[in-house]
Every structure is written in structure tokens, then in C-alpha cells.
Design a protein around this motif. Structure first.
Motif, PDB file in Angstrom:
ATOM      1  N   ASP A   1       7.775  -5.707 -22.104  1.00 44.93           N
ATOM      2  CA  ASP A   1       6.719  -4.695 -22.098  1.00 44.93           C
ATOM      3  C   ASP A   1       7.149  -3.448 -21.326  1.00 44.93           C
ATOM      4  OD1 ASP A   1       3.639  -4.144 -22.471  1.00 44.93           O
ATOM      5  OD2 ASP A   1       4.114  -3.658 -20.384  1.00 44.93           O
ATOM      6  N   ARG A   2       6.833  -2.290 -21.896  1.00 43.87           N
ATOM      7  CA  ARG A   2       7.253  -1.016 -21.319  1.00 43.87           C
ATOM      8  C   ARG A   2       6.805  -0.851 -19.869  1.00 43.87           C
ATOM      9  NH1 ARG A   2       5.309   4.416 -24.331  1.00 43.87           N
ATOM     10  NH2 ARG A   2       3.308   3.349 -24.004  1.00 43.87           N
ATOM     11  N   ASP A   3       5.575  -1.227 -19.552  1.00 43.12           N
ATOM     12  CA  ASP A   3       5.089  -1.052 -18.188  1.00 43.12           C
ATOM     13  C   ASP A   3       5.729  -2.043 -17.218  1.00 43.12           C
ATOM     14  OD1 ASP A   3       3.592   1.036 -19.058  1.00 43.12           O
ATOM     15  OD2 ASP A   3       1.636   0.155 -18.612  1.00 43.12           O
ATOM     16  N   VAL A   4       6.164  -3.183 -17.713  1.00 46.63           N
ATOM     17  CA  VAL A   4       6.915  -4.113 -16.865  1.00 46.63           C
ATOM     18  C   VAL A   4       8.264  -3.492 -16.497  1.00 46.63           C
ATOM     19  CG1 VAL A   4       8.017  -6.376 -16.737  1.00 46.63           C
ATOM     20  CG2 VAL A   4       5.779  -6.150 -17.812  1.00 46.63           C
ATOM     21  N   LEU A   5       8.932  -2.901 -17.474  1.00 42.50           N
ATOM     22  CA  LEU A   5      10.196  -2.220 -17.199  1.00 42.50           C
ATOM     23  C   LEU A   5      10.002  -1.124 -16.163  1.00 42.50           C
ATOM     24  CD1 LEU A   5      11.515  -1.848 -20.864  1.00 42.50           C
ATOM     25  CD2 LEU A   5      12.397  -3.423 -19.134  1.00 42.50           C
ATOM     26  N   LEU A   6       8.928  -0.358 -16.310  1.00 41.59           N
ATOM     27  CA  LEU A   6       8.675   0.740 -15.388  1.00 41.59           C
ATOM     28  C   LEU A   6       8.268   0.244 -14.002  1.00 41.59           C
ATOM     29  CD1 LEU A   6       6.860   3.241 -17.763  1.00 41.59           C
ATOM     30  CD2 LEU A   6       9.171   3.427 -16.813  1.00 41.59           C
ATOM     31  N   THR A   7       7.662  -0.928 -13.923  1.00 39.42           N
ATOM     32  CA  THR A   7       7.318  -1.487 -12.611  1.00 39.42           C
ATOM     33  C   THR A   7       8.581  -1.856 -11.842  1.00 39.42           C
ATOM     34  OG1 THR A   7       5.196  -2.286 -13.442  1.00 39.42           O
ATOM     35  CG2 THR A   7       6.000  -3.271 -11.406  1.00 39.42           C
TER      36      THR A   7
ATOM     37  N   THR B   1       0.871  -1.182   0.000  1.00 36.72           N
ATOM     38  CA  THR B   1       0.000   0.000   0.000  1.00 36.72           C
ATOM     39  C   THR B   1       0.905   1.228   0.000  1.00 36.72           C
ATOM     40  OG1 THR B   1      -0.144  -0.117   2.422  1.00 36.72           O
ATOM     41  CG2 THR B   1      -1.965  -1.066   1.174  1.00 36.72           C
ATOM     42  N   VAL B   2       1.327   1.639  -1.163  1.00 39.13           N
ATOM     43  CA  VAL B   2       2.215   2.793  -1.277  1.00 39.13           C
ATOM     44  C   VAL B   2       1.409   4.068  -1.035  1.00 39.13           C
ATOM     45  CG1 VAL B   2       3.710   4.101  -2.832  1.00 39.13           C
ATOM     46  CG2 VAL B   2       3.727   1.595  -2.886  1.00 39.13           C
ATOM     47  N   PRO B   3       1.831   4.913  -0.109  1.00 43.44           N
ATOM     48  CA  PRO B   3       1.109   6.176   0.121  1.00 43.44           C
ATOM     49  C   PRO B   3       1.056   7.024  -1.148  1.00 43.44           C
ATOM     50  CG  PRO B   3       2.675   5.744   1.900  1.00 43.44           C
ATOM     51  CD  PRO B   3       2.961   4.743   0.821  1.00 43.44           C
ATOM     52  N   GLN B   4      -0.063   7.677  -1.369  1.00 41.50           N
ATOM     53  CA  GLN B   4      -0.211   8.488  -2.573  1.00 41.50           C
ATOM     54  C   GLN B   4       0.836   9.589  -2.637  1.00 41.50           C
ATOM     55  OE1 GLN B   4      -2.211   7.830  -5.168  1.00 41.50           O
ATOM     56  NE2 GLN B   4      -1.188   9.532  -6.221  1.00 41.50           N
ATOM     57  N   GLY B   5       1.222  10.087  -1.494  1.00 41.73           N
ATOM     58  CA  GLY B   5       2.238  11.133  -1.468  1.00 41.73           C
ATOM     59  C   GLY B   5       3.551  10.695  -2.082  1.00 41.73           C
ATOM     60  N   GLU B   6       3.906   9.411  -1.929  1.00 41.71           N
ATOM     61  CA  GLU B   6       5.129   8.884  -2.525  1.00 41.71           C
ATOM     62  C   GLU B   6       5.028   8.875  -4.051  1.00 41.71           C
ATOM     63  OE1 GLU B   6       7.889   8.002  -1.018  1.00 41.71           O
ATOM     64  OE2 GLU B   6       7.186   8.257   1.046  1.00 41.71           O
ATOM     65  N   LEU B   7       3.861   8.539  -4.561  1.00 41.75           N
ATOM     66  CA  LEU B   7       3.660   8.523  -6.011  1.00 41.75           C
ATOM     67  C   LEU B   7       3.627   9.940  -6.579  1.00 41.75           C
ATOM     68  CD1 LEU B   7       0.943   5.714  -6.245  1.00 41.75           C
ATOM     69  CD2 LEU B   7       3.427   5.492  -6.454  1.00 41.75           C
TER      70      LEU B   7
ATOM     71  N   ALA C   1       5.615   9.175 -15.752  1.00 41.26           N
ATOM     72  CA  ALA C   1       5.006  10.218 -14.933  1.00 41.26           C
ATOM     73  C   ALA C   1       3.523  10.411 -15.212  1.00 41.26           C
ATOM     74  CB  ALA C   1       5.752  11.542 -15.151  1.00 41.26           C
ATOM     75  N   ASP C   2       3.115  10.317 -16.466  1.00 42.30           N
ATOM     76  CA  ASP C   2       1.782  10.771 -16.853  1.00 42.30           C
ATOM     77  C   ASP C   2       0.791   9.682 -17.245  1.00 42.30           C
ATOM     78  OD1 ASP C   2       2.705  13.394 -16.482  1.00 42.30           O
ATOM     79  OD2 ASP C   2       3.446  13.489 -18.542  1.00 42.30           O
ATOM     80  N   THR C   3       1.294   8.484 -17.586  1.00 45.43           N
ATOM     81  CA  THR C   3       0.395   7.442 -18.094  1.00 45.43           C
ATOM     82  C   THR C   3       0.490   6.140 -17.305  1.00 45.43           C
ATOM     83  OG1 THR C   3       0.695   8.391 -20.305  1.00 45.43           O
ATOM     84  CG2 THR C   3      -0.339   6.225 -20.176  1.00 45.43           C
ATOM     85  N   TYR C   4       1.685   5.747 -16.937  1.00 41.40           N
ATOM     86  CA  TYR C   4       1.900   4.494 -16.213  1.00 41.40           C
ATOM     87  C   TYR C   4       1.058   4.463 -14.937  1.00 41.40           C
ATOM     88  CZ  TYR C   4       4.257   1.208 -13.084  1.00 41.40           C
ATOM     89  OH  TYR C   4       4.536   0.206 -12.194  1.00 41.40           O
ATOM     90  N   ASP C   5       0.474   3.294 -14.651  1.00 43.78           N
ATOM     91  CA  ASP C   5      -0.439   3.137 -13.511  1.00 43.78           C
ATOM     92  C   ASP C   5       0.155   2.177 -12.481  1.00 43.78           C
ATOM     93  OD1 ASP C   5      -2.555   2.887 -11.757  1.00 43.78           O
ATOM     94  OD2 ASP C   5      -3.977   2.104 -13.238  1.00 43.78           O
ATOM     95  N   TRP C   6       0.840   2.723 -11.485  1.00 42.57           N
ATOM     96  CA  TRP C   6       1.402   1.872 -10.439  1.00 42.57           C
ATOM     97  C   TRP C   6       0.309   1.120  -9.705  1.00 42.57           C
ATOM     98  CZ3 TRP C   6       4.989  -0.891  -8.224  1.00 42.57           C
ATOM     99  CH2 TRP C   6       4.814  -1.295  -6.900  1.00 42.57           C
ATOM    100  N   ARG C   7      -0.830   1.744  -9.471  1.00 44.08           N
ATOM    101  CA  ARG C   7      -1.888   1.089  -8.693  1.00 44.08           C
ATOM    102  C   ARG C   7      -2.333  -0.225  -9.349  1.00 44.08           C
ATOM    103  NH1 ARG C   7      -0.997   3.015  -3.820  1.00 44.08           N
ATOM    104  NH2 ARG C   7      -1.527   5.221  -3.584  1.00 44.08           N
ATOM    105  N   ALA C   8      -2.338  -0.271 -10.671  1.00 44.36           N
ATOM    106  CA  ALA C   8      -2.723  -1.508 -11.352  1.00 44.36           C
ATOM    107  C   ALA C   8      -1.716  -2.612 -11.058  1.00 44.36           C
ATOM    108  CB  ALA C   8      -2.832  -1.265 -12.848  1.00 44.36           C
TER     109      ALA C   8
END
Length: 391
Positions: free
Chosen positions: A294-300, A31-37, A75-82
Motif C-alpha cells: 500500500d502506498r501509504d505504508v511505503l510513505l510511512t 508525538t512528532v512536533p507539527q513544525g517537523e511535518l 506532501a499534500d494528501t498522506y496523513d502522518w497523524r493517522a
């Protein structure tokens, strides 16, 4: 980020914990705090970008244009919450072994007689490497997928000495703590070395060992007349890699703390550092990193390193192993090696000298990170091999 809160998770007391408090196994949820994101996004937007010599492509490292585009998506599209939800879909736990916090996924198969299998990732990876394999593998195996100490939610290490053998010793204790006294091991990159060390530490418990990429470096030179053409290509690839892209090995083996300042303070710096290695180690038939993984895997992966502030402690695994490097002992535990194109450089002759090699497969697709590049091939290879050991 507060370095005292590196796990970014919720923990609750487990009613099934062992009698000793220091052996407790505690349920864990990310549960990453939103402030960190929000802070991550703001830092990316405020990044100072270097200039570059035009027309050099990747020859001097990651091109500015490529990284700017990837960072903008981060920063603008990637969805960490997913991705957080995807990880939280599997049971996760933490426990303390040898004074170190250990985070792991533990997925029990519906098959009561399933063979336990411990999967170990590498650098610059994480437990995310195995997400495409967890569901299909759990049909036949009880899965244990730990984060290496110093990586991800296992958090920065608190003392020196956490090299491959010590990690393997912790894995042996983890498996016993979970009640497993007969199990298989699998891994790639650092995961292959840790898995092999586990087989040496617990040979009566590890029934078989499967690695992608091998456990050795080529002992032959490129002009050795006894090499096959594919073996010669592998030796050539190793020499090219060390000459053109091996600088990170020297830095992480000698100055991981100095490196950590830049990577821990700059998400763009962290991203560039690991993207450079993903590009160098993935399938040579793919021009860009996101074409192989996959780009989002790299970003995860990048997000995990950033949120847990583990750039330095993960790099320190190279430092520790550089100081304990020595002659390897032979392992008699049955070993399977899966090689993916010439990005995997081990030679069969070297593996046979040090291991009880019982299976060798060559794949013409994929690269060093097979679990993410060619999960279908790796899945088949693992299943076929462990079928002879009760899976």
C-alpha cells in the motif's frame, strides 16, 4: 530536524522499572512536533528534480514521473497523524541496552499462557512492517517488536559495532529484561539473520525460529543439474538482482556516511532510495511498488526514516556486517522457512546444512516483504509452526 531529538516522543517514568536505573523500561508515545511535518512538506515542495533519458522506464532507477507523483501525495494528501495514532494504539517503550536506546512495541496477549514472540524487521523497513499482524498474532502470542538500533525510534547509533550479532545480543537481554526466558523468534530480511543469531546466542531460551526468505544465499550455480526448476529460478533471480539492482549493497557496505548527507537533507532523495529497493524486492508479478505494498505504508516507512534522521545509521548495518562476515555456525534450534515466490532465494539444501530445518513452505504469492505483501499467508505459516511449541 534536531539530531539530538530523534525519538520525537514523550517519555514518562515507569513505576514498574527495574531496580537498576540503566535497566529502566520507559513508556513511549510518538508525538512528532507539527513544525517537523511542516518542514517535511516544504522540503518536498522545494525539491530540485533531475532530468532523465526518455523511455527508459525503471532500468536506470526510479522514473521521475513516478517519484514526483508519489512525493506530491506525500506532501499534500498522506496523513502522518493517522499512522502516528495507529502506532500509538499499541504499548511502546524504550530501554537502554549496551549503551544504546532501544525502542519496542510490547503487546501482551489475553492468553496468560501465550508464547512470547519477538518480531524483527529489515531494511528498508521498520516496525510498521508488522502492523497488519499485531492484532491477530497477539491472540496467541505475547509480542515484542523492536526497532533495530540505528533504525526508527531506536535512533542513530552512537558507536561502531552494531552488526547483526550485537543486535541479537541486545534482543536476548531485552527478552530477559521483560521476564521472558522461553520464547520464539521471527523475522525477514535483516530480521531473519538477527533472529538466527539470537537462536545461536540464546539456544536454551529460543524454543523455535521462523523466518521468511531464509537465512542463507544459494551455494549452487544456475547450471547445477541437481536443482529443481523452482530452485534454478531462484538462483537466476539472485544473479539478476545482483547484476541489475545490487549496487545499493556496495554503497551501504562501504560508504554509509557519504550516502547519509543526501538522504538526510532531501526527503525526495530518501524516498527515491528506499522506493527503488521496495520495487526490486517485492512480488515480480506487480509492476509498481504501490501495487505490492500500500502506498501509504511505503510513505510511512519513508517518514520514519526522515523524522528520525536514520538513513545513514540504518545503512551502516550493512557496513558492520560486511566486516564481520565469516563462516556461519550451525544452529540446532528448530527452524521454519517460508519462501514467497522466487523473490526469496534461499535453497533448502543450504538451510539444512546450517540449521535444524523442520518446516519448509513455498508460497506462490507475495515477495521479500511478506508481512506487508501477503500477511494472511505469513500469519498462517507462523501460527501453524509455533503450534508445536506451545502457541
Amino acid at each position: 530536524m534536531n539530531s539530538d531529538n530523534v525519538t520525537q516522543g514523550e517519555q514518562q517514568t515507569d513505576t514498574t522499572t527495574t531496580a537498576r536505573a540503566d535497566e529502566a523500561i520507559t513508556p513511549f508515545r510518538i508525538t512528532v512536533p507539527q513544525g517537523e511535518l511542516d518542514d517535511l512538506r516544504e522540503r518536498i515542495h522545494r525539491a530540485r528534480w533531475p532530468r532523465e533519458v526518455p523511455g527508459q522506464g525503471w532500468s536506470r532507477g526510479v522514473p521521475v514521473g513516478y517519484l514526483r507523483e508519489l512525493a506530491a501525495h506525500w506532501a499534500d494528501t498522506y496523513d502522518w497523524r493517522a499512522w502516528e495514532a495507529r502506532l500509538n494504539a499499541y504499548p511502546q517503550f524504550t530501554t537502554t541496552i549496551d549503551g544504546q536506546n532501544i525502542h519496542f512495541l510490547h503487546i501482551r496477549s489475553a492468553r496468560a499462557d501465550a508464547l512470547p514472540l519477538i518480531l524483527t524487521h529489515g531494511w528498508p523497513g521498520s516496525v510498521v512492517e508488522f502492523l497488519d499482524l499485531v492484532e491477530p498474532l497477539s491472540r496467541d502470542f505475547h509480542l515484542v517488536v523492536p526497532s533495530i538500533p540505528g533504525f526508527g525510534f531506536s535512533g542513530p547509533v552512537d558507536e561502531a559495532g552494531w552488526g547483526t550479532e550485537r543486535v541479537a545480543g541486545a534482543w536476548a537481554r531485552l527478552m530477559r529484561r521483560l521476564g521472558y526466558t522461553r520464547y520464539g523468534a521471527q523475522g525477514g530480511d535483516f530480521g531473519s539473520g538477527i533472529s538466527r543469531a539470537l537462536a545461536l546466542i540464546a539456544p536454551d531460551e529460543v524454543v523455535a525460529l521462523h523466518v521468511n526468505g531464509g537465512t542463507t544465499y544459494p551455494s549452487a550455480t544456475e547450471d547445477d543439474p541437481t536443482l529443481t526448476e523452482r530452485e534454478r529460478a531462484r538462483v537466476r533471480r539472485m544473479n539478476e538482482f545482483m547484476g541489475e539492482a545490487g549496487g545499493y549493497l556496495a554503497i551501504q557496505s562501504t560508504r554509509p556516511q557519504t550516502l547519509a548527507y543526501g538522504l538526510t537533507d532531501s526527503p525526495v532523495g530518501q524516498l527515491g532510495w528506499i522506493i527503488d529497493k521496495f520495487r526490486d524486492m517485492t512480488d515480480l508479478a506487480k509492476e509498481l511498488p504501490h501495487e505490492a505494498i500500500d502506498r501509504d505504508v511505503l510513505l510511512t516507512h519513508a517518514t520514519l526514516y526522515w523524522l528520525t534522521a536514520t538513513a545513514g545509521s540504518s545503512a551502516a548495518l550493512y557496513y558492520e556486517d560486511a566486516r564481520s562476515w565469516g563462516e556461519q555456525r550451525r544452529s540446532e534450534v528448530p527452524l521454519a522457512v517460508a519462501q514467497f515466490t522466487v523473490q526469496d532465494i534461499a535453497l533448502r539444501r543450504d538451510e539444512e546444512k546450517l540449521n535444524n530445518l523442520v518446516r519448509w513452505t513455498d508460497h506462490d504469492r507475495g515477495g521479500h516483504f511478506a508481512a506487508m505483501e501477503a500477511p494472511d499467508l505469513l500469519l498462517q505459516d507462523i501460527r501453524e509452526f509455533f503450534a508445536d511449541y506451545g502457541a
